[in-house]
Design a protein around this motif. Structure first.
Motif, PDB file in Angstrom:
ATOM      1  N   LYS A  14       3.067   2.895  -6.272  1.00  0.00           N
ATOM      2  CA  LYS A  14       3.595   1.515  -6.241  1.00  0.00           C
ATOM      3  C   LYS A  14       3.091   0.768  -4.997  1.00  0.00           C
ATOM      4  O   LYS A  14       2.600  -0.353  -5.090  1.00  0.00           O
ATOM      5  N   GLY A  15       3.241   1.406  -3.839  1.00  0.00           N
ATOM      6  CA  GLY A  15       2.832   0.756  -2.592  1.00  0.00           C
ATOM      7  C   GLY A  15       1.330   0.525  -2.550  1.00  0.00           C
ATOM      8  O   GLY A  15       0.857  -0.560  -2.173  1.00  0.00           O
ATOM      9  N   THR A  16       0.567   1.536  -2.957  1.00  0.00           N
ATOM     10  CA  THR A  16      -0.900   1.465  -2.935  1.00  0.00           C
ATOM     11  C   THR A  16      -1.397   0.336  -3.841  1.00  0.00           C
ATOM     12  O   THR A  16      -2.226  -0.485  -3.439  1.00  0.00           O
ATOM     13  N   PHE A  85       7.688  -6.922  -7.111  1.00  0.00           N
ATOM     14  CA  PHE A  85       8.900  -6.184  -6.759  1.00  0.00           C
ATOM     15  C   PHE A  85       8.553  -4.694  -6.826  1.00  0.00           C
ATOM     16  O   PHE A  85       8.369  -4.146  -7.910  1.00  0.00           O
ATOM     17  N   ASP A  86       8.421  -4.080  -5.650  1.00  0.00           N
ATOM     18  CA  ASP A  86       7.991  -2.673  -5.551  1.00  0.00           C
ATOM     19  C   ASP A  86       9.233  -1.829  -5.255  1.00  0.00           C
ATOM     20  O   ASP A  86       9.767  -1.860  -4.158  1.00  0.00           O
ATOM     21  N   GLY A  87       9.681  -1.117  -6.288  1.00  0.00           N
ATOM     22  CA  GLY A  87      10.858  -0.256  -6.091  1.00  0.00           C
ATOM     23  C   GLY A  87      12.170  -0.964  -6.397  1.00  0.00           C
ATOM     24  O   GLY A  87      13.240  -0.465  -6.044  1.00  0.00           O
ATOM     25  N   GLY A 133       5.801  10.828   8.270  1.00  0.00           N
ATOM     26  CA  GLY A 133       7.023  10.790   9.079  1.00  0.00           C
ATOM     27  C   GLY A 133       8.234  10.391   8.251  1.00  0.00           C
ATOM     28  O   GLY A 133       9.322  10.179   8.788  1.00  0.00           O
ATOM     29  N   ARG A 134       8.092  10.261   6.940  1.00  0.00           N
ATOM     30  CA  ARG A 134       9.235   9.876   6.100  1.00  0.00           C
ATOM     31  C   ARG A 134      10.148  11.077   5.885  1.00  0.00           C
ATOM     32  O   ARG A 134       9.702  12.147   5.486  1.00  0.00           O
ATOM     33  N   ALA A 135      11.448  10.862   6.137  1.00  0.00           N
ATOM     34  CA  ALA A 135      12.427  11.942   6.061  1.00  0.00           C
ATOM     35  C   ALA A 135      12.557  12.495   4.641  1.00  0.00           C
ATOM     36  O   ALA A 135      13.035  13.610   4.447  1.00  0.00           O
TER      37      ALA A 135
HETATM   38 MG    MG Z   1       6.279   3.030  -1.801  1.00  0.00          MG
END
Ligand code: MG
Ligand code: AP5
Length: 188
Positions: A14-16, A85-87, A133-135
């Motif tokens: 989605k982000g990419t 709208f991403d997510g 670094g995402r939990a």
């Molecule tokens: Mg994302």
């Protein structure tokens, strides 16, 4: 006005793909995950509550998300060409409230659903986890995020299908090929 709901499991791209769409079509990009992580980074009391949910791979409650979207839509510039709208939405209740909100402003949206095989999702997120670094980028949480996606988010595909504004994209290919499929849809 071109409003796109970019939906898909964690790691589906989605982000990419949002970044590529923004560049070519000059749209605004709203990643609710990024908005929530920014709140966590502030260290606020609200951020701490959000952190506890996200790091376990659970969704933030719908009513909390509603305020974010309402503020976002109310503050759109007059010359805005549309939003990715991403997510968001991630539950049927969110989808229903987004339809209402957009309608209130004379807008609508099409859902693009990035479909990716589960093994590939896990592989991508484990790889990203080495540097992100995402939990929530660890195997246990990734598996839970995918289960949450199946239980709570996948039903929104039926919602948009039912409303006649749903398109699926095969997200298993490389970044460029996935974008080609999206371009074909958006250029129509
Ligand atoms: Mg994302
Ligand atoms: P969010 O930040 O939205 O995370 P997510 O949905 O889990 O998705 P990701 O951001 O991990 O993946 P992506 O689909 O963007 O893929 P990416 O392009 O990065 O949400 C995080 C959390 O916030 C949620 O779990 C929830 O707790 C909360 N939240 C957010 N929105 C909410 C809402 N509306 N309601 C309630 N709670 C909410 O790609 C992943 C990796 O793969 C990258 O390394 C990338 O380089 C690579 N990659 C991408 N595409 C390809 C490709 N085609 N080939 C090879 N590699 C690829």
């Amino acid at each position: 006005m071109l409003n796109i709901i970019l939906c898909g499991a964690p790691g589906s791209g989605k982000g990419t793909q949002s970044e590529l769409i923004v560049k070519k079509y000059d749209l605004q990009h709203l990643s609710t995950g990024d908005v929530l992580r920014a709140e966590i980074a502030k260290g606020s009391e609200l951020g701490k509550k959000i952190d506890a949910l996200i790091s376990q791979g659970n969704l933030v409650p719908d009513d909390m998300m509603y305020g974010v979207i309402e503020n976002y839509i109310a503050s759109l510039p007059a010359d805005c060409k549309g939003t990715i709208f991403d997510g968001y939405p991630r539950t049927v209740a969110q989808a229903e409230s987004l339809t209402e909100l957009l309608k209130k402003h004379g807008m609508e949206a099409v859902m693009i659903d990035l479909l990716v095989d589960e093994q590939l999702l896990i592989q991508r997120l484990i790889e990203r986890g080495k540097i992100s670094g995402r939990a929530d980028d660890n195997l246990n949480t990734i598996r839970h995020r995918i289960a949450v996606y199946h239980n709570q988010t996948e039903p929104i595909a039926h919602y948009y299908l039912h409303h006649g504004n749903y398109v699926a994209v095969n997200g298993n290919h490389n970044v460029e090929d996935v974008f080609l499929q999206i371009e074909r849809i958006l250029d129509k």
